[in-house]
Design a protein around this motif. Sequence first.
Motif, short mmCIF file in Angstrom:
data_model
loop_
_atom_site.label_atom_id
_atom_site.label_comp_id
_atom_site.label_asym_id
_atom_site.label_seq_id
_atom_site.Cartn_x
_atom_site.Cartn_y
_atom_site.Cartn_z
N LEU A 115 7.48 -5.42 -4.69
CA LEU A 115 6.35 -5.41 -3.78
C LEU A 115 5.29 -6.22 -4.07
O LEU A 115 4.77 -6.95 -3.12
CB LEU A 115 6.08 -3.92 -3.57
CG LEU A 115 7.42 -2.71 -2.72
CD1 LEU A 115 6.55 -1.48 -2.44
CD2 LEU A 115 7.73 -3.43 -1.60
N GLY A 116 4.86 -6.12 -5.52
CA GLY A 116 3.66 -7.05 -5.64
C GLY A 116 4.11 -8.31 -5.57
O GLY A 116 3.33 -9.22 -5.34
N VAL A 150 0.83 -1.28 -0.10
CA VAL A 150 0.07 -0.14 -0.05
C VAL A 150 0.81 1.26 0.03
O VAL A 150 0.75 2.17 -0.70
CB VAL A 150 -1.09 0.15 1.32
CG1 VAL A 150 -1.83 1.24 1.29
CG2 VAL A 150 -1.77 -1.14 1.20
N ALA A 151 2.06 1.21 0.87
CA ALA A 151 2.72 2.40 0.92
C ALA A 151 3.68 2.73 -0.55
O ALA A 151 3.71 3.93 -0.81
CB ALA A 151 3.71 2.17 2.09
N GLY A 152 3.94 1.55 -0.97
CA GLY A 152 4.63 1.88 -2.36
C GLY A 152 3.70 2.31 -3.42
O GLY A 152 4.25 2.99 -4.28
N SER A 153 2.65 1.82 -3.61
CA SER A 153 1.52 2.44 -4.26
C SER A 153 1.34 3.84 -4.15
O SER A 153 0.94 4.66 -5.23
CB SER A 153 0.28 1.31 -4.30
OG SER A 153 0.55 0.15 -4.62
N LEU A 183 -5.87 3.37 -3.63
CA LEU A 183 -5.02 4.66 -3.24
C LEU A 183 -4.30 4.99 -4.29
O LEU A 183 -4.11 6.46 -4.63
CB LEU A 183 -4.23 4.08 -2.20
CG LEU A 183 -3.36 5.05 -1.29
CD1 LEU A 183 -4.39 6.10 -0.96
CD2 LEU A 183 -2.46 4.37 -0.43
N ALA A 184 -3.95 4.23 -5.26
CA ALA A 184 -2.94 4.55 -6.36
C ALA A 184 -3.71 5.59 -7.38
O ALA A 184 -3.41 6.62 -7.75
CB ALA A 184 -2.37 3.54 -7.21
N ILE A 185 -5.06 4.96 -7.71
CA ILE A 185 -6.04 5.71 -8.57
C ILE A 185 -6.37 7.07 -8.03
O ILE A 185 -6.31 8.28 -8.83
CB ILE A 185 -6.96 4.85 -9.02
CG1 ILE A 185 -6.70 3.77 -9.49
CG2 ILE A 185 -8.03 5.64 -9.69
CD1 ILE A 185 -5.90 3.87 -11.08
N ALA A 186 -6.68 7.19 -6.72
CA ALA A 186 -7.19 8.19 -6.10
C ALA A 186 -6.00 9.38 -6.13
O ALA A 186 -6.38 10.62 -6.38
CB ALA A 186 -7.67 7.93 -4.66
N LEU A 187 -4.61 9.05 -5.84
CA LEU A 187 -3.73 9.82 -5.52
C LEU A 187 -3.47 10.22 -6.87
O LEU A 187 -2.99 11.74 -7.25
CB LEU A 187 -2.58 9.27 -5.05
CG LEU A 187 -2.72 8.85 -3.41
CD1 LEU A 187 -1.56 8.32 -2.99
CD2 LEU A 187 -2.98 10.25 -2.40
#
Length: 545
Positions: free
Chosen positions: A72-73, A53-56, A96-100
């Motif tokens: 990470l994946g 999650v943090a890496g994304s 999270l990646a899409i939202a950011l």
Amino acid sequence: MLAGDLALAGVLALLGLGVEELDKGSAARMLASAVTVVVLTLLRRRLPVFTLVAGSAVGVYLPGAFLVAIPLGWSAGRRIVGVGRALGAFTAAFALAIALNVVKEWSQGRAVLVIVFSALMFLAMVVMPGLASRYWSQRHTLLRALQERNAQLLRERAMVAGQARLRERQRIAQDMHDSLGHQLALISVHTGALEVDPVLTDRQREAVGVLRQASVAAMHELREVVGILRDGVEAPLPVEEAQPAARGVAGIAGIVESARSAGTDVRLTTAGQPRPLVAACDHAAYRIAQEALTNAYKHAPGAPITVELRYEDDSLVVEIANGAAAGPGAGEVVSGGQGLTGLRERARLVGGMVYAGTVEGGGFRVAGVLPYGTEPAGAEEAGADGVADDFGQQLQARSLGTGAGVGGGPVDWDAIDRKLLSGSGRAGGVTLGCGIAVAAVVVLLIVIGAAVALLVGSVGDAMLGKAEYDAIHVGDPEEAVRSQLPSGDSILTEGLDRKGPPRPQGAACLVFLADDDTDLGSDSVFRFCFKDGKLVDKQAYQAKQ
């Protein structure tokens, strides 16, 4: 493992610095990217969910840390326990990646393009490695389960075989005790009574005494063999029943002396420096001499016999030779035909060998070569891969590719591993990797094709010529203006209405791209704003990409 992670982190950090340099990142951002890559790489095994999650999230704002998403994946797919938990972690990282990304690019508009591109990258760099890693992990888990089950089957089979052998031994021991013991006891009693008969001469009494001693010795050995068969271990004889000569090299002199007492011409010679032997070899030497002398009694009665013990540098040679028979035998010779075969097998089990054959002049020779010290054959074979039975034979499971159950050849775990892949060895692993890569490429091509088709289909709705723009005037009815314009419903024009001059308050605007635009750094935009059913504003401006 730590060294490998550090090497991987170093490679990813260097690649990230190159990405930051291309993106004209500051020194602080380069340092932050390198530190982030190292930290996430080192923590990915212990905290797979957090690092995923943090890496994304950090990959959105730190381009130099974007490549760390691949390992990470991979770690997350392999180490997150449970399908639901893994699905939740990947979904949270994706959302999270899409939202950011949308928040970061919101000022530039074109949210749909941002979402599509971010989804493609997440699929290729996170989801695909995660699926591949999860497959490999489950395959290895299955292989370990098969190995553990095979080991359990081996243990169970060894227990069942041991119980069956023990029952059969006990049955054989009981039969031997009841039959042979009875006959030997009768021989001992009758010869004992005959020995004290006053009618016999001294020579006859001596011969009968030899028979009685032989029967008593046979009873002692029978009792010991019965004990071994019944309990599986060699039981010591009571002190009062112990024989003067042990059943080893030291006992050969005893059986030679017994043969002399029975009237046989037997000579015993020893050459070399006597050396101790391990118990199995010592007993084998005694049995070779005993069986060879017995054969000489039966098949060449009256012939002289020589027994020679030669202590060589690396082995003991026990040689028994007899000449031709001096005359016909006393009667029918009882022979099971298994004596020499048993001697060869006994010698083989201790690492030696036995030779038997005729010699010139009609005699016969038996020679055994025995090492001074060795483990019984099969002891090393009964290691980690199997359990050895009483005859040094290994109990192993059959290969799953050739049969079911246990008891056949050794299990070829490499073959099973290849079967779990695709059944074709290393080519199966290559095929699997290529299949995953092809699947990823196919998915990417499908999504890119759909996006291109969407863009091509919406180009006509987003483009407007300069002549059409000039033909429309402020104050014209909204319905009439819209009838002269394309629909404007295209992802190419998203966010362009906010990049020009301020819009009239409360107005709804429609934007188009100029079809004759040649500037690569900006877009030529035509904007039409409507309010209260009329065109209240139209603007032509440049919007930076």
